[in-house]
Design a protein around this motif. Structure first.
Motif, PDB file in Angstrom:
ATOM      1  N   ASP A  63     -79.018 -49.642 -80.850  1.00 37.25           N
ATOM      2  CA  ASP A  63     -80.252 -48.884 -81.092  1.00 37.25           C
ATOM      3  C   ASP A  63     -81.281 -49.751 -81.797  1.00 37.25           C
ATOM      4  O   ASP A  63     -80.943 -50.533 -82.705  1.00 37.25           O
TER       5      ASP A  63
ATOM      6  N   GLN B 140     -68.982 -48.755 -85.617  1.00 33.71           N
ATOM      7  CA  GLN B 140     -70.345 -48.532 -86.108  1.00 33.71           C
ATOM      8  C   GLN B 140     -70.508 -48.991 -87.539  1.00 33.71           C
ATOM      9  O   GLN B 140     -71.528 -49.585 -87.912  1.00 33.71           O
TER      10      GLN B 140
ATOM     11  N   SER C 273     -74.920 -46.860 -80.514  1.00 28.45           N
ATOM     12  CA  SER C 273     -74.675 -45.586 -79.840  1.00 28.45           C
ATOM     13  C   SER C 273     -73.499 -45.778 -78.915  1.00 28.45           C
ATOM     14  O   SER C 273     -73.456 -46.749 -78.144  1.00 28.45           O
TER      15      SER C 273
ATOM     16  N   MET D  27     -75.447 -38.896 -77.405  1.00 26.31           N
ATOM     17  CA  MET D  27     -75.411 -39.300 -78.807  1.00 26.31           C
ATOM     18  C   MET D  27     -76.786 -39.759 -79.267  1.00 26.31           C
ATOM     19  O   MET D  27     -77.226 -39.429 -80.385  1.00 26.31           O
ATOM     20  N   LYS D  28     -77.485 -40.518 -78.431  1.00 20.43           N
ATOM     21  CA  LYS D  28     -78.828 -40.970 -78.784  1.00 20.43           C
ATOM     22  C   LYS D  28     -79.756 -39.764 -78.993  1.00 20.43           C
ATOM     23  O   LYS D  28     -80.555 -39.712 -79.941  1.00 20.43           O
TER      24      LYS D  28
ATOM     25  N   ARG E  60     -79.017 -38.025 -82.238  1.00 23.12           N
ATOM     26  CA  ARG E  60     -79.504 -38.758 -83.403  1.00 23.12           C
ATOM     27  C   ARG E  60     -81.002 -38.563 -83.599  1.00 23.12           C
ATOM     28  O   ARG E  60     -81.481 -38.435 -84.727  1.00 23.12           O
TER      29      ARG E  60
END
Length: 511
Positions: A389, A453, A472, A499-500, A503
């Protein structure tokens, strides 16, 4: 002596003497150290002495003919066969199998009889009677004369034995031609010896005219040695090419000992820390057997290594005669760099240039193979699709070099996390993908993802604290989410973008 007689003697004796003197000098000056040249020069000189003896004998009263013939002509005649045999055995290389206490001493046993004959007043060979016919003093053709001629002819025939043996053993056409030429010379000399020695030619030819066969024999020897020297000279023409050739060229005997090596070979052997007799032992067993059986070698690829030094070479080999002995001519073309370049090209066809990870093509092949195994063994396979990201902000703020470094660091983090449990690949830009057969429990997968992560964010916060960089991760599983590569990748892609999206919504709520 009348003018006519002087002229006849000039033609019959002085011209052969001058020819033989030239021949003896010419051969010796070609190579004063080589045994063959010395022997051939001595043979020519001995025949010269025979013509000198005949010239002198026909100038003095006939009562001196017997003693001159016995002490001079016969003595030289006994020495010549030893010199000729020594030359032939040396020239053909047959001496190498002879005991050292025999070679070359056996050829000079007749010298003992010559010395004895000289000291006792030529009584050992004082057998010839002479008579005058015109300007010449001829020997009487009695039993002793024919016995001497027959023994000489038999000895001449024995010259053929080493020549036929050497011709049969020789594997080079040029060498066989040289031996064949000498064989022809022996036949011609024997024929002349019989024709000129067994029949009477009173007032037609000079006495002892069979010695002219020696001129013919010397001519063939001279011609042979010139051809032999020419072959050596022909080889020397290429000596600069040998020395300047970038490939390693090595001359080996059949015991594996190096007899010569060009500078490239010396450098190669030096880098391998090899002694003179160690190179042959580093060759493949198959290649060694082919070389020992004199097989031609063309572009034989192999590795040569010693200690920590490794080379990849192409081997070519042929065989040459050196001093009448077969040697192996080995050419080693160092292909190490080319092999490395080729390996690199093959590697880059299936790997990412920057991270050295498998590319999309290789990953797809490996994933399909893994799916087949899991389907057969009823196992679970997990795919993680990973995206960095805000990677663009790093490139814009810090430059593409920092972006490349981050991608390399991300690849290392992923590889260390997966280990030997699966495969990691870069499929383009800032996107990575991996598959694992373990873990197959949801909690373990969540923990694995969070650990990735966390490790990534710890790295980026330390290096780029002003940027909000993260990973991500989208996940899919076989067989739950699909049974083929395309479906599983699509499901992982959807999960990653979910997921993006989540977020982004979480950040908006915080605002």
């Amino acid at each position: 002596m009348e003018l006519k007689e002087a002229f006849v003697l000039l033609v019959t004796h002085m011209i052969p003497i001058l020819f033989l003197a030239y021949m003896a000098t010419d051969i010796l000056l070609r190579n004063k150290r080589k045994t063959e040249h010395i022997l051939l020069s001595l043979i020519a000189f001995c025949f010269l002495l025979m013509f000198v003896e005949e010239y002198v004998r026909n100038q003095v009263p006939i009562e001196y003919s017997s003693i001159l013939s016995a002490l001079w002509l016969s003595s030289v005649g006994m020495i010549i066969p030893g010199l000729c045999f020594h030359f032939l055995i040396k020239f053909t290389g047959l001496y190498k199998s002879w005991p050292r206490f025999i070679y070359p001493y056996i050829f000079y046993v007749p010298i003992v009889f010559v010395i004895m004959n000289t000291f006792i007043g030529a009584e050992l060979v004082y057998t010839q009677d002479f008579f005058e016919a015109g300007m010449w003093k001829y020997p009487v053709y009695n039993t002793n004369y024919y016995i001497a001629m027959t023994v000489g002819t038999i000895i001449d025939c024995m010259y053929l034995i080493p020549l036929f043996i050497a011709k049969h053993r020789s594997k080079l056409e040029e060498q066989r031609k040289i031996y064949q030429q000498l064989i022809i010379g022996v036949y011609v000399a024997i024929t002349l010896n019989i024709v000129l020695g067994y029949f009477k030619y009173e007032n037609l030819l000079p006495p002892h005219s069979y010695i002219y066969a020696g001129i013919v024999w010397c001519y063939f020897l001279l011609r042979t040695m010139k051809q032999y020297d020419f072959l050596n000279l022909y080889d020397k023409r290429y000596e600069k090419l040998f020395r300047l050739n970038p490939n390693a060229i090595v001359l080996l005997d059949f015991q594996g000992k190096v007899h010569d090596a060009n500078p490239a070979a010396t450098k190669l052997l030096g880098r391998l820390h090899l002694q003179q007799n160690q190179l042959f032992g580093l060759l493949d067993k198959s290649l060694q057997e082919q070389l020992l059986h004199e097989k031609q070698i063309r572009d034989y690829a192999m590795h040569i290594s010693n200690e920590d030094i490794h080379f990849f070479v192409l081997v070519n080999a042929d065989y040459v005669m050196v001093d009448n002995e077969m040697h192996i001519l080995l050419i080693l073309q160092d292909m190490t760099l080319q092999k490395q370049y080729q390996s690199e090209i093959e590697f880059l066809a299936y790997h990412d240039t920057l991270t050295r990870l498998p590319n999309r093509r290789l990953f797809t092949n490996q994933l399909e193979a893994a799916i087949e195994v899991c389907q057969r063994d009823h196992q679970t396979l997990t795919i993680l699709l990973i995206d960095v990201d805000h990677f663009k902000s790093l490139n814009d703020g810090y430059g593409h070099q920092c972006g490349d470094e981050l991608l390399q660091a991300t690849a290392q983090i992923l590889q260390q996390a997966v280990g030997d449990k699966g495969t990691v690949a870069r499929i383009g830009g800032d996107e990575f993908v991996l598959f694992m057969k373990e873990p197959d429990f949801e909690q373990q997968l969540n923990d694995f993802t969070k650990q990735l992560q966390s490790t990534f964010e710890a790295y980026t916060e330390a290096k780029y604290p002003d940027l909000s960089l993260s990973l991500s991760v989208g996940m899919s599983q076989f067989p739950k989410d699909g049974n083929d590569e395309q479906t599983l990748m699509h499901q992982a892609d959807q999960a990653m973008y979910e997921m993006k999206r989540k977020r982004k919504l979480d950040k908006l709520k915080e605002i």
